[in-house]
Design a protein around this motif. Structure first.
Motif, PDB file in Angstrom:
ATOM      1  N   PRO A  17     -30.165  -7.815 -25.078  1.00 17.35           N
ATOM      2  CA  PRO A  17     -28.919  -8.437 -25.546  1.00 17.35           C
ATOM      3  C   PRO A  17     -27.681  -7.841 -24.871  1.00 17.35           C
ATOM      4  N   GLN A  18     -27.692  -6.538 -24.620  1.00 20.11           N
ATOM      5  CA  GLN A  18     -26.544  -5.911 -23.973  1.00 20.11           C
ATOM      6  C   GLN A  18     -26.392  -6.375 -22.528  1.00 20.11           C
ATOM      7  N   GLN A  19     -27.503  -6.586 -21.835  1.00 19.81           N
ATOM      8  CA  GLN A  19     -27.438  -7.117 -20.474  1.00 19.81           C
ATOM      9  C   GLN A  19     -26.901  -8.548 -20.476  1.00 19.81           C
ATOM     10  N   LEU A  20     -27.362  -9.341 -21.438  1.00 24.21           N
ATOM     11  CA  LEU A  20     -26.865 -10.711 -21.550  1.00 24.21           C
ATOM     12  C   LEU A  20     -25.378 -10.708 -21.883  1.00 24.21           C
ATOM     13  N   TYR A  21     -24.962  -9.811 -22.774  1.00 24.03           N
ATOM     14  CA  TYR A  21     -23.539  -9.708 -23.114  1.00 24.03           C
ATOM     15  C   TYR A  21     -22.725  -9.400 -21.862  1.00 24.03           C
ATOM     16  N   ALA A  22     -23.162  -8.419 -21.089  1.00 25.10           N
ATOM     17  CA  ALA A  22     -22.431  -8.042 -19.877  1.00 25.10           C
ATOM     18  C   ALA A  22     -22.331  -9.209 -18.904  1.00 25.10           C
ATOM     19  N   GLU A  23     -23.352 -10.035 -18.870  1.00 31.61           N
ATOM     20  CA  GLU A  23     -23.365 -11.178 -17.965  1.00 31.61           C
ATOM     21  C   GLU A  23     -22.478 -12.333 -18.456  1.00 31.61           C
ATOM     22  N   TYR A  24     -22.483 -12.598 -19.746  1.00 28.75           N
ATOM     23  CA  TYR A  24     -21.807 -13.777 -20.287  1.00 28.75           C
ATOM     24  C   TYR A  24     -20.403 -13.522 -20.825  1.00 28.75           C
ATOM     25  N   ALA A  25     -20.103 -12.313 -21.196  1.00 26.30           N
ATOM     26  CA  ALA A  25     -18.793 -12.018 -21.790  1.00 26.30           C
ATOM     27  C   ALA A  25     -17.820 -11.595 -20.690  1.00 26.30           C
ATOM     28  N   GLN A  26     -17.318 -12.572 -19.995  1.00 23.71           N
ATOM     29  CA  GLN A  26     -16.343 -12.333 -18.936  1.00 23.71           C
ATOM     30  C   GLN A  26     -14.966 -12.684 -19.481  1.00 23.71           C
ATOM     31  N   HIS A  27     -14.085 -11.687 -19.535  1.00 24.92           N
ATOM     32  CA  HIS A  27     -12.783 -11.874 -20.156  1.00 24.92           C
ATOM     33  C   HIS A  27     -11.682 -12.028 -19.105  1.00 24.92           C
ATOM     34  N   GLU A  28     -10.786 -12.947 -19.374  1.00 24.08           N
ATOM     35  CA  GLU A  28      -9.586 -13.106 -18.561  1.00 24.08           C
ATOM     36  C   GLU A  28      -8.385 -12.967 -19.477  1.00 24.08           C
ATOM     37  N   PHE A  29      -7.472 -12.123 -19.076  1.00 26.10           N
ATOM     38  CA  PHE A  29      -6.262 -11.910 -19.862  1.00 26.10           C
ATOM     39  C   PHE A  29      -5.070 -12.351 -19.029  1.00 26.10           C
ATOM     40  N   ASN A  30      -4.566 -13.519 -19.314  1.00 29.65           N
ATOM     41  CA  ASN A  30      -3.427 -14.084 -18.589  1.00 29.65           C
ATOM     42  C   ASN A  30      -2.503 -14.784 -19.567  1.00 29.65           C
ATOM     43  N   PHE A  31      -1.880 -14.023 -20.445  1.00 31.93           N
ATOM     44  CA  PHE A  31      -1.016 -14.677 -21.416  1.00 31.93           C
ATOM     45  C   PHE A  31       0.460 -14.358 -21.203  1.00 31.93           C
ATOM     46  N   VAL A  32       0.778 -13.539 -20.218  1.00 30.68           N
ATOM     47  CA  VAL A  32       2.188 -13.287 -19.915  1.00 30.68           C
ATOM     48  C   VAL A  32       2.640 -14.355 -18.927  1.00 30.68           C
ATOM     49  N   GLU A  33       3.648 -15.110 -19.331  1.00 31.73           N
ATOM     50  CA  GLU A  33       4.157 -16.179 -18.474  1.00 31.73           C
ATOM     51  C   GLU A  33       5.068 -15.602 -17.397  1.00 31.73           C
ATOM     52  N   LYS A  34       5.063 -16.254 -16.240  1.00 35.38           N
ATOM     53  CA  LYS A  34       5.975 -15.831 -15.178  1.00 35.38           C
ATOM     54  C   LYS A  34       7.407 -15.925 -15.676  1.00 35.38           C
ATOM     55  N   GLY A  35       8.174 -14.915 -15.343  1.00 41.46           N
ATOM     56  CA  GLY A  35       9.570 -14.899 -15.763  1.00 41.46           C
ATOM     57  C   GLY A  35       9.770 -14.302 -17.140  1.00 41.46           C
ATOM     58  N   SER A  36       8.669 -13.987 -17.823  1.00 42.12           N
ATOM     59  CA  SER A  36       8.787 -13.389 -19.151  1.00 42.12           C
ATOM     60  C   SER A  36       9.255 -11.950 -19.010  1.00 42.12           C
ATOM     61  N   ASN A  37      10.122 -11.544 -19.906  1.00 40.18           N
ATOM     62  CA  ASN A  37      10.591 -10.162 -19.858  1.00 40.18           C
ATOM     63  C   ASN A  37      10.107  -9.371 -21.071  1.00 40.18           C
ATOM     64  N   ASP A  38       9.046  -9.824 -21.708  1.00 45.52           N
ATOM     65  CA  ASP A  38       8.498  -9.129 -22.859  1.00 45.52           C
ATOM     66  C   ASP A  38       7.627  -7.969 -22.371  1.00 45.52           C
ATOM     67  N   GLN A  39       8.209  -6.765 -22.394  1.00 45.39           N
ATOM     68  CA  GLN A  39       7.526  -5.586 -21.881  1.00 45.39           C
ATOM     69  C   GLN A  39       6.285  -5.219 -22.696  1.00 45.39           C
ATOM     70  N   THR A  40       6.350  -5.433 -23.992  1.00 46.82           N
ATOM     71  CA  THR A  40       5.201  -5.095 -24.835  1.00 46.82           C
ATOM     72  C   THR A  40       4.000  -5.937 -24.440  1.00 46.82           C
ATOM     73  N   LEU A  41       4.210  -7.222 -24.290  1.00 50.95           N
ATOM     74  CA  LEU A  41       3.123  -8.115 -23.923  1.00 50.95           C
ATOM     75  C   LEU A  41       2.631  -7.819 -22.506  1.00 50.95           C
ATOM     76  N   PHE A  42       3.550  -7.530 -21.597  1.00 52.26           N
ATOM     77  CA  PHE A  42       3.173  -7.186 -20.229  1.00 52.26           C
ATOM     78  C   PHE A  42       2.326  -5.914 -20.204  1.00 52.26           C
ATOM     79  N   GLN A  43       2.734  -4.905 -20.971  1.00 51.05           N
ATOM     80  CA  GLN A  43       1.976  -3.652 -21.031  1.00 51.05           C
ATOM     81  C   GLN A  43       0.599  -3.874 -21.664  1.00 51.05           C
ATOM     82  N   ALA A  44       0.551  -4.714 -22.672  1.00 52.28           N
ATOM     83  CA  ALA A  44      -0.732  -5.009 -23.320  1.00 52.28           C
ATOM     84  C   ALA A  44      -1.676  -5.696 -22.343  1.00 52.28           C
ATOM     85  N   GLU A  45      -1.181  -6.690 -21.634  1.00 53.22           N
ATOM     86  CA  GLU A  45      -2.024  -7.398 -20.672  1.00 53.22           C
ATOM     87  C   GLU A  45      -2.489  -6.460 -19.560  1.00 53.22           C
TER      88      GLU A  45
END
Length: 153
Positions: A17-45
């Motif tokens: 199950p852990q091998q399958l998780y590593a294969e299938y759980a591919q995360h993308e974090f792209n929630f900061v919009e261009k031009g955004s000046n929210d430093q907290t969100l930028f640091q989190a991403e």
């Protein structure tokens, strides 16, 4: 020949199950919009992309205090908990997303399946994968994973 094939299949190393998780759980974090000046969100991403989940969670919490309906950030927080092996918090977060709207219901269901997979609860994983609708973008991936799950827990 058939007996040889059956024996080979029976004793062939199974994917964990852990091998399958590593294969299938591919995360993308792209929630900061261009031009955004929210430093907290930028640091989190930035922390999430660097897999610094412990650092990311307080930043995500801080952002969510002002934007509680930022469901992409809620999803990221659940993923961070999942990657830190805090399955209980991750599961609660993903269940919350299942009650939002169609898009986040599917993402919540997918990641709930991933949480159960990573935790080794194949029965619950299977149930969540079967709840992904055929018209969603996650459907074919869910069906593929279902076909690869070990039959016995």
């Amino acid at each position: 020949m058939a007996l040889l094939g059956l024996l080979a299949w029976q004793f062939w190393p199974k994917t964990s199950p852990q091998q399958l998780y590593a294969e299938y759980a591919q995360h993308e974090f792209n929630f900061v919009e261009k031009g955004s000046n929210d430093q907290t969100l930028f640091q989190a991403e930035t922390a999430l992309k660097a897999k610094k989940y412990t650092a990311a969670i307080p930043l995500l919490d801080e952002y969510l205090k002002q934007q509680s309906d930022a469901y992409d950030v809620v999803l990221a927080k659940g993923i961070a908990h999942l990657e830190m092996n805090d399955h209980e918090k991750a599961i609660l977060t993903f269940k919350r997303l299942q009650n939002v709207n169609a898009l986040y219901k599917i993402e919540g269901t997918w990641y709930l399946a991933m949480a159960h997979l990573k935790g080794g609860n194949l029965s619950a994983c299977r149930t969540q994968l079967q709840n992904i609708p055929s018209d969603s973008s996650r459907y074919s991936l869910a069906q593929d994973l279902l076909s690869r799950l070990p039959s016995a827990q």
